[in-house]
Design an enzyme around this catalytic site. Structure first.
Site, PDB file in Angstrom:
ATOM      1  N   HIS A  70       0.833  -1.181  -0.184  1.00  0.00           N
ATOM      2  CA  HIS A  70       0.103  -0.151   0.274  1.00  0.00           C
ATOM      3  C   HIS A  70       0.754   1.141   0.337  1.00  0.00           C
ATOM      4  CE1 HIS A  70      -3.210  -2.699   1.653  1.00  0.00           C
ATOM      5  NE2 HIS A  70      -3.475  -2.549   1.075  1.00  0.00           N
ATOM      6  N   HIS A  71       1.858   1.092  -0.813  1.00  0.00           N
ATOM      7  CA  HIS A  71       2.847   2.385  -0.220  1.00  0.00           C
ATOM      8  C   HIS A  71       2.376   3.086  -1.382  1.00  0.00           C
ATOM      9  CE1 HIS A  71       5.041   0.102  -3.626  1.00  0.00           C
ATOM     10  NE2 HIS A  71       5.893   1.779  -3.958  1.00  0.00           N
ATOM     11  N   LYS A  76      -2.626  -2.668  -8.109  1.00  0.00           N
ATOM     12  CA  LYS A  76      -2.371  -3.085  -8.926  1.00  0.00           C
ATOM     13  C   LYS A  76      -2.207  -4.314  -9.674  1.00  0.00           C
ATOM     14  CE  LYS A  76      -3.759  -1.019 -13.810  1.00  0.00           C
ATOM     15  NZ  LYS A  76      -4.535  -2.744 -13.708  1.00  0.00           N
ATOM     16  N   LYS A 100       7.631  -4.210 -10.155  1.00  0.00           N
ATOM     17  CA  LYS A 100       7.797  -3.999 -11.446  1.00  0.00           C
ATOM     18  C   LYS A 100       7.275  -2.802 -11.434  1.00  0.00           C
ATOM     19  CE  LYS A 100       5.732  -7.357 -12.969  1.00  0.00           C
ATOM     20  NZ  LYS A 100       4.652  -8.448 -13.758  1.00  0.00           N
ATOM     21  N   ASP A 105       8.267   2.653 -12.785  1.00  0.00           N
ATOM     22  CA  ASP A 105       7.935   4.344 -12.533  1.00  0.00           C
ATOM     23  C   ASP A 105       6.505   4.575 -12.610  1.00  0.00           C
ATOM     24  OD1 ASP A 105       9.916   6.041 -11.493  1.00  0.00           O
ATOM     25  OD2 ASP A 105      10.500   6.558 -13.451  1.00  0.00           O
ATOM     26  N   LYS A 112      -2.513  -8.901  -6.762  1.00  0.00           N
ATOM     27  CA  LYS A 112      -2.797  -9.747  -7.895  1.00  0.00           C
ATOM     28  C   LYS A 112      -3.849 -10.498  -7.833  1.00  0.00           C
ATOM     29  CE  LYS A 112      -1.270 -11.403 -11.739  1.00  0.00           C
ATOM     30  NZ  LYS A 112       0.344 -10.732 -12.762  1.00  0.00           N
ATOM     31  N   THR A 200       2.267  -5.866 -23.505  1.00  0.00           N
ATOM     32  CA  THR A 200       3.511  -6.854 -22.824  1.00  0.00           C
ATOM     33  C   THR A 200       3.982  -7.604 -23.121  1.00  0.00           C
ATOM     34  OG1 THR A 200       1.423  -7.384 -21.514  1.00  0.00           O
ATOM     35  CG2 THR A 200       3.731  -8.639 -20.929  1.00  0.00           C
ATOM     36  N   ASN A 239      -1.306 -14.390 -24.340  1.00  0.00           N
ATOM     37  CA  ASN A 239      -1.485 -13.190 -25.619  1.00  0.00           C
ATOM     38  C   ASN A 239       0.467 -12.489 -25.680  1.00  0.00           C
ATOM     39  OD1 ASN A 239      -1.838  -9.929 -24.780  1.00  0.00           O
ATOM     40  ND2 ASN A 239      -3.226 -10.181 -23.717  1.00  0.00           N
ATOM     41  N   SER A 368      -1.073  -0.066 -18.801  1.00  0.00           N
ATOM     42  CA  SER A 368      -2.760  -0.193 -18.207  1.00  0.00           C
ATOM     43  C   SER A 368      -2.192   0.809 -16.881  1.00  0.00           C
ATOM     44  CB  SER A 368      -2.485  -1.356 -16.578  1.00  0.00           C
ATOM     45  OG  SER A 368      -3.024  -2.834 -17.584  1.00  0.00           O
TER      46      SER A 368
HETATM   47  P1  NAD Z   1      -2.800 -16.701 -21.170  1.00  0.00           P
HETATM   48  O1  NAD Z   1      -3.306 -17.177 -21.000  1.00  0.00           O
HETATM   49  O2  NAD Z   1      -3.161 -15.695 -22.762  1.00  0.00           O
HETATM   50  O3  NAD Z   1      -1.525 -17.853 -22.595  1.00  0.00           O
HETATM   51  C1  NAD Z   1      -1.075 -18.712 -21.869  1.00  0.00           C
HETATM   52  C2  NAD Z   1      -0.075 -19.311 -23.058  1.00  0.00           C
HETATM   53  O4  NAD Z   1       0.455 -20.671 -21.765  1.00  0.00           O
HETATM   54  C3  NAD Z   1      -1.570 -20.600 -22.943  1.00  0.00           C
HETATM   55  O5  NAD Z   1      -1.172 -20.391 -24.727  1.00  0.00           O
HETATM   56  C4  NAD Z   1      -1.169 -21.699 -22.367  1.00  0.00           C
HETATM   57  O6  NAD Z   1      -1.783 -22.843 -23.408  1.00  0.00           O
HETATM   58  C5  NAD Z   1      -0.068 -22.035 -22.452  1.00  0.00           C
HETATM   59  N1  NAD Z   1       0.659 -22.370 -21.532  1.00  0.00           N
HETATM   60  C6  NAD Z   1       0.747 -23.171 -20.332  1.00  0.00           C
HETATM   61  N2  NAD Z   1       1.252 -24.318 -20.343  1.00  0.00           N
HETATM   62  C7  NAD Z   1       2.100 -24.455 -21.116  1.00  0.00           C
HETATM   63  C8  NAD Z   1       3.470 -24.782 -21.244  1.00  0.00           C
HETATM   64  N3  NAD Z   1       3.203 -26.180 -19.793  1.00  0.00           N
HETATM   65  N4  NAD Z   1       4.040 -24.751 -21.936  1.00  0.00           N
HETATM   66  C9  NAD Z   1       3.829 -24.161 -23.374  1.00  0.00           C
HETATM   67  N5  NAD Z   1       2.669 -23.783 -23.041  1.00  0.00           N
HETATM   68  C10 NAD Z   1       1.595 -23.735 -21.867  1.00  0.00           C
HETATM   69  O7  NAD Z   1      -1.855 -15.521 -20.644  1.00  0.00           O
HETATM   70  P2  NAD Z   1      -0.698 -14.286 -20.488  1.00  0.00           P
HETATM   71  O8  NAD Z   1      -1.398 -13.754 -20.446  1.00  0.00           O
HETATM   72  O9  NAD Z   1       0.143 -14.561 -22.311  1.00  0.00           O
HETATM   73  O10 NAD Z   1       0.581 -14.870 -19.476  1.00  0.00           O
HETATM   74  C11 NAD Z   1       1.129 -15.728 -20.439  1.00  0.00           C
HETATM   75  C12 NAD Z   1       1.835 -15.343 -19.173  1.00  0.00           C
HETATM   76  O11 NAD Z   1       2.506 -14.248 -19.037  1.00  0.00           O
HETATM   77  C13 NAD Z   1       1.719 -15.581 -17.239  1.00  0.00           C
HETATM   78  O12 NAD Z   1       2.841 -15.558 -15.950  1.00  0.00           O
HETATM   79  C14 NAD Z   1       1.854 -14.040 -16.720  1.00  0.00           C
HETATM   80  O13 NAD Z   1       1.563 -13.685 -15.519  1.00  0.00           O
HETATM   81  C15 NAD Z   1       2.541 -13.350 -16.820  1.00  0.00           C
HETATM   82  N6  NAD Z   1       2.264 -11.850 -17.503  1.00  0.00           N
HETATM   83  C16 NAD Z   1       1.117 -11.935 -18.272  1.00  0.00           C
HETATM   84  C17 NAD Z   1       0.862 -10.394 -18.933  1.00  0.00           C
HETATM   85  C18 NAD Z   1      -1.064  -9.867 -19.553  1.00  0.00           C
HETATM   86  O14 NAD Z   1      -0.610  -8.690 -19.809  1.00  0.00           O
HETATM   87  N7  NAD Z   1      -1.038 -10.898 -19.878  1.00  0.00           N
HETATM   88  C19 NAD Z   1       1.455  -9.028 -18.538  1.00  0.00           C
HETATM   89  C20 NAD Z   1       2.684  -9.850 -17.426  1.00  0.00           C
HETATM   90  C21 NAD Z   1       2.819 -10.871 -16.948  1.00  0.00           C
END
Ligand code: NAD
Length: 476
Positions: A70-71, A76, A100, A105, A112, A200, A239, A368
């Site tokens: 909460h600093h 987020k 992060k 900044d 989460k 991302t 994504n 974001s």
């Molecule tokens: P997502 O659900 O859109 O995609 C994840 C993909 O990984 C899926 O297609 C899934 O089938 C695949 N997957 C799962 N296990 C797997 C394995 N063992 N081997 C190969 N593929 C596998 O998720 P995302 O939003 O892309 O997030 C992915 C990572 O990025 C997570 O660690 C998340 O915390 C991190 N992240 C996401 C965001 C964001 O904006 N979405 C931001 C920062 C960090």
């Protein structure tokens, strides 16, 4: 991961991994232990069980929202839908968010959320029911709001879930004028910002591209400067992974392998990412993609010959059992926590450069932040200045044409005349943030002789959080 290794990794506390990284950084920060303990601790953990009627059955859903710090407010962080969700994981991901945000900044504390469901096997109607109920549980305990805590997408969630969250919040918030800012990652039609979806993955690309421009680092791993022609492997085509793959491919890198849950595909001459996605949409799998070799054990893809490895799926995928077999010279942590501390040590000894998650995947929270600002200001980026810039540019071009007595070709003129659109401003803000972040970490690593980029990134983050505490005057 083999069953034996998987059970070992599961026994592991993800939160303790982050604490280890934090403690390594703390050696470079000469302040009172108490303040460091406060920065490390999770400020609030909300664990919920709620019933949802699915078919004829009542199912009890387990869910979390953790506010790590909460600093700065609001807090987020994304919301994850996965059957593996647990309190330790959500606490860790919330902590990573705090560091992060400090690095790039962005004036938020880390948070989460997580719901323990498998969205692959639940109908869309039921995912909506669960999302709306989860949101109302957050509202009940004051764990969501534009100035309190602002969720976003993460693993297993996207624009669709964010729009349900917004709609539920709006319907229960009794005319709150800033309701749009209660969640980010919304569709553009519902107050989202252009460029958030790919942010991302694009941030990952900008970060690695910047590293590849550094002569000293490239020399240390025996690679040429620049991204063009570098061999890249990406794990996870969601994504983050998909967009990262797309931007690397467009920049001339060679995507030699892509790994998904069902297996991986390999082609040493390179895979066309858009065609792979088309194939995935048509067949439901990346396997059997024309002119590529299937790799049934998807984890083995991480060990293939390449220059850059981008894990973009889940945590702990590079561990002490496979670290020595990793051939990549650079690992870009697109996912959160893909490398365990033991693997980190092994890879460090092997000379691999790891670009850490707390910096590299911060593009999502950066954009974001832009979305949140847009929602609070109630105006689209570029609305005020677009026409003004166009008029200024027209006059400037006129002066140039008159003094050179030469007409500029119409297509070139159009490009120069166009004022900035929202997407241009968002991408330029993201690029600047990622480049600056990289150099701050790199400079700190050099000036304090820190062993690697991860520890330097933690030092940078902790120092910034200490600064905020000092400004708040909380600890006289
Ligand atoms: P997502 O659900 O859109 O995609 C994840 C993909 O990984 C899926 O297609 C899934 O089938 C695949 N997957 C799962 N296990 C797997 C394995 N063992 N081997 C190969 N593929 C596998 O998720 P995302 O939003 O892309 O997030 C992915 C990572 O990025 C997570 O660690 C998340 O915390 C991190 N992240 C996401 C965001 C964001 O904006 N979405 C931001 C920062 C960090």
């Amino acid at each position: 991961m083999s069953k034996k290794n998987q059970s070992k990794a599961e026994a592991y506390s993800f939160f303790s991994c982050i604490e280890k990284n934090f403690d390594k950084a703390a050696r470079y920060i000469p302040i009172k232990k108490g303040l460091l303990e406060q920065i490390k601790a999770c400020n609030a953990v909300y664990r919920i069980h709620f019933p949802v009627k699915i078919g004829k059955e009542i199912q009890v859903i387990e869910a979390y929202r953790v506010q790590h710090s909460h600093h700065k407010l609001p807090c987020k962080g994304g919301i994850r839908y996965s059957i593996k969700v647990n309190q330790d994981e959500v606490m860790t991901l919330a902590a990573l968010m705090t560091y992060k945000c400090a690095i790039v900044d962005v004036p938020f504390g880390g948070a989460k959320g997580g719901i323990k469901i498998d969205p692959q096997i639940i109908s869309v109607e039921n995912i909506e029911k669960i999302t709306r109920r989860y949101t109302s549980e957050l509202i009940k305990k004051n764990f969501i709001g534009p100035g309190i805590d602002v969720p976003a997408p993460d693993y297993g969630t996207g624009e669709r879930e964010m729009s349900w969250i917004f709609d539920t919040f709006l319907s229960l918030s009794h005319g709150e004028v800033d309701a749009l800012a209660c969640v980010t990652g919304k569709p553009v039609s519902q107050g989202g910002v252009r460029g958030r979806k790919e942010a991302t993955g694009l941030g990952v690309f900008y970060g690695i591209r910047e590293l590849c421009q550094m002569k000293e680092e490239m020399l240390s791993v025996g690679l040429d400067v620049g991204l063009h022609g570098k061999k890249v492997i990406i794990q996870g085509l969601g994504n983050v992974g998909y967009h990262a793959a797309k931007f690397f491919h467009e920049a001339g890198a060679i995507i030699v392998a892509l790994a998904e849950m069902e297996g991986a595909i390999y082609n040493k001459k390179g895979l066309n990412v858009s065609n792979v996605i088309l194939h995935l949409k048509n067949t439901g799998s990346i396997l059997n993609f024309p002119e590529s070799k299937n790799i049934e054990d998807t984890e083995k893809a991480l060990e293939l010959e390449c220059d850059i490895l981008i894990p973009a799926a889940l945590e702990n995928v590079i561990h002490k059992y496979n670290a020595n077999r990793i051939k990549a010279k650079i690992i870009g942590e697109a996912a959160n926590g893909p490398v365990t501390p033991e693997a980190d040590d092994i890879l460090g000894k092997n000379g691999v450069i790891i670009v850490p998650d707390i910096y590299l995947n911060a593009g999502g929270v950066t954009v974001s932040y832009f979305e949140w600002l847009k929602n609070l200001s109630h105006v689209r980026y570029g609305r005020m200045e677009k026409r003004f810039s166009e008029n200024m540019n027209t006059e400037l071009l006129q002066v140039i044409e008159n003094s050179c007595r030469k007409k500029i070709p119409i297509e070139e003129k159009k490009m120069i005349l166009r004022g900035p659109r929202e997407i241009d401003l968002v991408r330029s803000g993201l690029e600047d943030t990622m480049i600056n972040g990289f150099h701050k970490i790199r400079d700190l690593k050099k000036s304090l002789k820190i062993e690697n980029l991860r520890t330097a990134a933690f030092v940078l983050a902790i120092n910034k959080i200490i600064d905020s505490y000092e400004k708040l005057g909380i600890f006289p």
